[in-house]
Design a protein around this motif. Sequence first.
Motif, PDB file in Angstrom:
ATOM      1  N   THR A 111       0.851  -1.199   0.000  1.00 39.02           N
ATOM      2  CA  THR A 111       0.000   0.000   0.000  1.00 39.02           C
ATOM      3  C   THR A 111       0.882   1.243   0.000  1.00 39.02           C
ATOM      4  OG1 THR A 111      -0.120  -0.087   2.424  1.00 39.02           O
ATOM      5  CG2 THR A 111      -1.911  -1.124   1.193  1.00 39.02           C
ATOM      6  N   LYS A 112       0.489   2.206  -0.819  1.00 35.76           N
ATOM      7  CA  LYS A 112       1.229   3.478  -0.906  1.00 35.76           C
ATOM      8  C   LYS A 112       0.845   4.361   0.289  1.00 35.76           C
ATOM      9  CE  LYS A 112       0.668   3.382  -5.955  1.00 35.76           C
ATOM     10  NZ  LYS A 112       0.080   4.093  -7.107  1.00 35.76           N
ATOM     11  N   PRO A 113       1.814   5.130   0.818  1.00 34.61           N
ATOM     12  CA  PRO A 113       3.267   5.078   0.567  1.00 34.61           C
ATOM     13  C   PRO A 113       3.884   3.924   1.338  1.00 34.61           C
ATOM     14  CG  PRO A 113       2.807   6.712   2.220  1.00 34.61           C
ATOM     15  CD  PRO A 113       1.463   6.175   1.799  1.00 34.61           C
ATOM     16  N   PHE A 114       5.060   3.481   0.929  1.00 31.76           N
ATOM     17  CA  PHE A 114       5.720   2.355   1.590  1.00 31.76           C
ATOM     18  C   PHE A 114       7.200   2.662   1.762  1.00 31.76           C
ATOM     19  CE2 PHE A 114       5.211   1.522  -2.943  1.00 31.76           C
ATOM     20  CZ  PHE A 114       6.520   1.451  -3.364  1.00 31.76           C
ATOM     21  N   ALA A 115       7.822   1.986   2.725  1.00 31.78           N
ATOM     22  CA  ALA A 115       9.244   2.161   3.005  1.00 31.78           C
ATOM     23  C   ALA A 115      10.013   1.002   2.398  1.00 31.78           C
ATOM     24  CB  ALA A 115       9.483   2.208   4.520  1.00 31.78           C
ATOM     25  N   ILE A 116      11.336   1.176   2.298  1.00 34.37           N
ATOM     26  CA  ILE A 116      12.170   0.136   1.716  1.00 34.37           C
ATOM     27  C   ILE A 116      12.058  -1.163   2.487  1.00 34.37           C
ATOM     28  CG2 ILE A 116      14.172   0.975   3.027  1.00 34.37           C
ATOM     29  CD1 ILE A 116      14.142  -0.903  -0.326  1.00 34.37           C
ATOM     30  N   GLU A 117      11.926  -1.089   3.832  1.00 32.70           N
ATOM     31  CA  GLU A 117      11.823  -2.309   4.624  1.00 32.70           C
ATOM     32  C   GLU A 117      10.551  -3.085   4.278  1.00 32.70           C
ATOM     33  OE1 GLU A 117      12.384   0.665   5.828  1.00 32.70           O
ATOM     34  OE2 GLU A 117      14.484   0.524   6.479  1.00 32.70           O
ATOM     35  N   GLU A 118       9.456  -2.338   4.094  1.00 38.84           N
ATOM     36  CA  GLU A 118       8.199  -3.003   3.754  1.00 38.84           C
ATOM     37  C   GLU A 118       8.272  -3.613   2.355  1.00 38.84           C
ATOM     38  OE1 GLU A 118       3.368  -2.170   3.500  1.00 38.84           O
ATOM     39  OE2 GLU A 118       4.767  -0.505   3.827  1.00 38.84           O
ATOM     40  N   LEU A 119       8.860  -2.867   1.397  1.00 38.03           N
ATOM     41  CA  LEU A 119       9.013  -3.402   0.048  1.00 38.03           C
ATOM     42  C   LEU A 119       9.833  -4.690   0.078  1.00 38.03           C
ATOM     43  CD1 LEU A 119       8.834  -3.179  -3.053  1.00 38.03           C
ATOM     44  CD2 LEU A 119      10.920  -1.792  -2.972  1.00 38.03           C
ATOM     45  N   ARG A 120      10.950  -4.650   0.822  1.00 39.87           N
ATOM     46  CA  ARG A 120      11.803  -5.824   0.892  1.00 39.87           C
ATOM     47  C   ARG A 120      11.039  -7.010   1.485  1.00 39.87           C
ATOM     48  NH1 ARG A 120      15.570  -3.963   4.015  1.00 39.87           N
ATOM     49  NH2 ARG A 120      16.986  -3.278   2.350  1.00 39.87           N
ATOM     50  N   ALA A 121      10.314  -6.775   2.562  1.00 35.65           N
ATOM     51  CA  ALA A 121       9.591  -7.860   3.229  1.00 35.65           C
ATOM     52  C   ALA A 121       8.517  -8.464   2.320  1.00 35.65           C
ATOM     53  CB  ALA A 121       8.959  -7.335   4.521  1.00 35.65           C
ATOM     54  N   ARG A 122       7.780  -7.588   1.615  1.00 39.60           N
ATOM     55  CA  ARG A 122       6.719  -8.091   0.744  1.00 39.60           C
ATOM     56  C   ARG A 122       7.283  -8.878  -0.435  1.00 39.60           C
ATOM     57  NH1 ARG A 122       1.948  -7.982   3.508  1.00 39.60           N
ATOM     58  NH2 ARG A 122       1.496  -5.902   4.325  1.00 39.60           N
ATOM     59  N   VAL A 123       8.363  -8.358  -1.020  1.00 41.73           N
ATOM     60  CA  VAL A 123       8.949  -9.030  -2.171  1.00 41.73           C
ATOM     61  C   VAL A 123       9.538 -10.374  -1.760  1.00 41.73           C
ATOM     62  CG1 VAL A 123      10.832  -8.931  -3.844  1.00 41.73           C
ATOM     63  CG2 VAL A 123       9.341  -6.953  -3.511  1.00 41.73           C
ATOM     64  N   VAL A 124      10.266 -10.397  -0.621  1.00 43.15           N
ATOM     65  CA  VAL A 124      10.837 -11.663  -0.150  1.00 43.15           C
ATOM     66  C   VAL A 124       9.727 -12.671   0.121  1.00 43.15           C
ATOM     67  CG1 VAL A 124      11.986 -12.759   1.800  1.00 43.15           C
ATOM     68  CG2 VAL A 124      12.972 -10.723   0.758  1.00 43.15           C
ATOM     69  N   GLN A 125       8.647 -12.215   0.720  1.00 44.96           N
ATOM     70  CA  GLN A 125       7.537 -13.116   1.022  1.00 44.96           C
ATOM     71  C   GLN A 125       6.911 -13.665  -0.256  1.00 44.96           C
ATOM     72  OE1 GLN A 125       4.928 -12.253   4.445  1.00 44.96           O
ATOM     73  NE2 GLN A 125       3.232 -12.267   2.973  1.00 44.96           N
ATOM     74  N   ALA A 126       6.746 -12.787  -1.249  1.00 38.55           N
ATOM     75  CA  ALA A 126       6.161 -13.230  -2.511  1.00 38.55           C
ATOM     76  C   ALA A 126       7.068 -14.229  -3.223  1.00 38.55           C
ATOM     77  CB  ALA A 126       5.897 -12.019  -3.420  1.00 38.55           C
ATOM     78  N   LEU A 127       8.377 -13.945  -3.214  1.00 46.30           N
ATOM     79  CA  LEU A 127       9.309 -14.847  -3.881  1.00 46.30           C
ATOM     80  C   LEU A 127       9.412 -16.201  -3.157  1.00 46.30           C
ATOM     81  CD1 LEU A 127      12.158 -12.365  -4.876  1.00 46.30           C
ATOM     82  CD2 LEU A 127      10.464 -13.440  -6.378  1.00 46.30           C
ATOM     83  N   GLU A 128       9.310 -16.159  -1.836  1.00 43.01           N
ATOM     84  CA  GLU A 128       9.322 -17.407  -1.084  1.00 43.01           C
ATOM     85  C   GLU A 128       8.081 -18.231  -1.404  1.00 43.01           C
ATOM     86  OE1 GLU A 128      10.425 -20.448   1.666  1.00 43.01           O
ATOM     87  OE2 GLU A 128      11.450 -19.008   0.368  1.00 43.01           O
ATOM     88  N   LYS A 129       6.919 -17.581  -1.513  1.00 45.46           N
ATOM     89  CA  LYS A 129       5.703 -18.298  -1.900  1.00 45.46           C
ATOM     90  C   LYS A 129       5.871 -18.901  -3.295  1.00 45.46           C
ATOM     91  CE  LYS A 129       2.424 -15.481   0.775  1.00 45.46           C
ATOM     92  NZ  LYS A 129       1.329 -14.482   0.680  1.00 45.46           N
ATOM     93  N   ARG A 130       6.478 -18.108  -4.187  1.00 43.61           N
ATOM     94  CA  ARG A 130       6.721 -18.606  -5.552  1.00 43.61           C
ATOM     95  C   ARG A 130       7.600 -19.852  -5.523  1.00 43.61           C
ATOM     96  NH1 ARG A 130      11.035 -18.008  -9.035  1.00 43.61           N
ATOM     97  NH2 ARG A 130      10.536 -18.099 -11.277  1.00 43.61           N
ATOM     98  N   ARG A 131       8.674 -19.800  -4.724  1.00 46.96           N
ATOM     99  CA  ARG A 131       9.571 -20.950  -4.638  1.00 46.96           C
ATOM    100  C   ARG A 131       8.842 -22.184  -4.131  1.00 46.96           C
ATOM    101  NH1 ARG A 131      12.358 -23.688  -0.999  1.00 46.96           N
ATOM    102  NH2 ARG A 131      11.595 -22.393   0.734  1.00 46.96           N
ATOM    103  N   LEU A 132       8.020 -22.004  -3.107  1.00 48.79           N
ATOM    104  CA  LEU A 132       7.283 -23.140  -2.560  1.00 48.79           C
ATOM    105  C   LEU A 132       6.281 -23.689  -3.564  1.00 48.79           C
ATOM    106  CD1 LEU A 132       6.670 -21.883   1.095  1.00 48.79           C
ATOM    107  CD2 LEU A 132       8.271 -23.658   0.346  1.00 48.79           C
ATOM    108  N   LEU A 133       5.623 -22.800  -4.313  1.00 47.75           N
ATOM    109  CA  LEU A 133       4.664 -23.250  -5.322  1.00 47.75           C
ATOM    110  C   LEU A 133       5.354 -24.065  -6.406  1.00 47.75           C
ATOM    111  CD1 LEU A 133       2.448 -20.043  -5.714  1.00 47.75           C
ATOM    112  CD2 LEU A 133       1.739 -22.250  -4.757  1.00 47.75           C
TER     113      LEU A 133
END
Length: 360
Positions: A111-133
């Motif tokens: 959700t806008k606005p976002f900080a670098i920490e939040e972007l990093r956490a969301r992207v890592v979480q999405a990529l981890e879900k992708r890996r598991l899928l």
Amino acid sequence: MRFASALAGAARRCLIVDDETSMRAVVRRLMQAEGFECLEASCGAEALEIQAATPSPLVLSDYHMPGMDGAQLLTQIRARWPETAVVMITAVSDVDLAVRCLDAGALDYLTKPFAIEELRARVVQALEKRRLLIENQSYRSELEARVALQARKYEELFLAALQSLAEALEVKDSYTWGHSTRVSRYAMAIARELHVAPALLNELELGSRLHDIGKIGVRESVLNKAGPLTDAEYAHVMEHPVIGWRLLAPLLGDMPHALAVVRSHHERFDGHGTPDTLRGHEIPLEARITAVADSFDAMTSGRPYRDGMHVEDAVIELRRCAGSQFDPTCVAAFERALATGAIPRPDRSVQRQTRMQIVA
């Protein structure tokens, strides 16, 4: 967890989709700082073109865009690149929309606005879900392959057992040694002349090998009688199609064409056959084919009380009975296969020698 481990060897590339140049620039700087190569698109249509040319494992997409919105883009990406991780970017007031995107296949949202920490956490979480899928899909595919392989092994063992049963019958009826193998070979040659579908060919091969299996229920004194059969004995022998069909029906329930061969190979084209007095094309094609193959082998094979016919005489008899006992189309296909060598000409001298050895 860092991006490198979450990507698990995939290209460190992301596609940023937003109609606002400034927002794309912000996200690009943040992602580049994390070591990503960034591609950019100003709309959904452009994003699909870029993704088709240079697929990215990660897509960061705004929801509100002119033309194709984020939800429509998500649908297209899920359909064409199902292993791509999509993270939606929305305004705070659009959280309900983001949740609907999650239901549609997005792996996370910002959700806008976002900080670098939040972007990093969301992207890592999405990529981890992708890996598991991907891992789950790979495991599922491997498991399905193993199950299919095991099923094929069981089927091969099952069919081998049935073939052994057919061979055991030929030991019981010594004067038809090799009959089922020859009938199957002839039937397959006829079927190929008729351009029968491959799926039917497989069942025809099995059915023709087992067509006489019901003779297990026929008395040996009748099977091995050294002379012509009486009417009562002939009627007893002609019970074998139904006996065989009853024997195999519980085992070949998913192979109806093979069962049809066993039950109907003594039906006649004129409707005077057995056991169901079927007529013409009421008789399954696979049974009509086997009837011709079976009769040719019976005529050209020796018996204790007679030698087998010459091939030419057997062909004349098939031709004479075309339209009454046999399907004329199947007889014509048989003759073509014989002429081309697809059906080998029986060696009568070898047949007589083999028969004498068995009798001895």
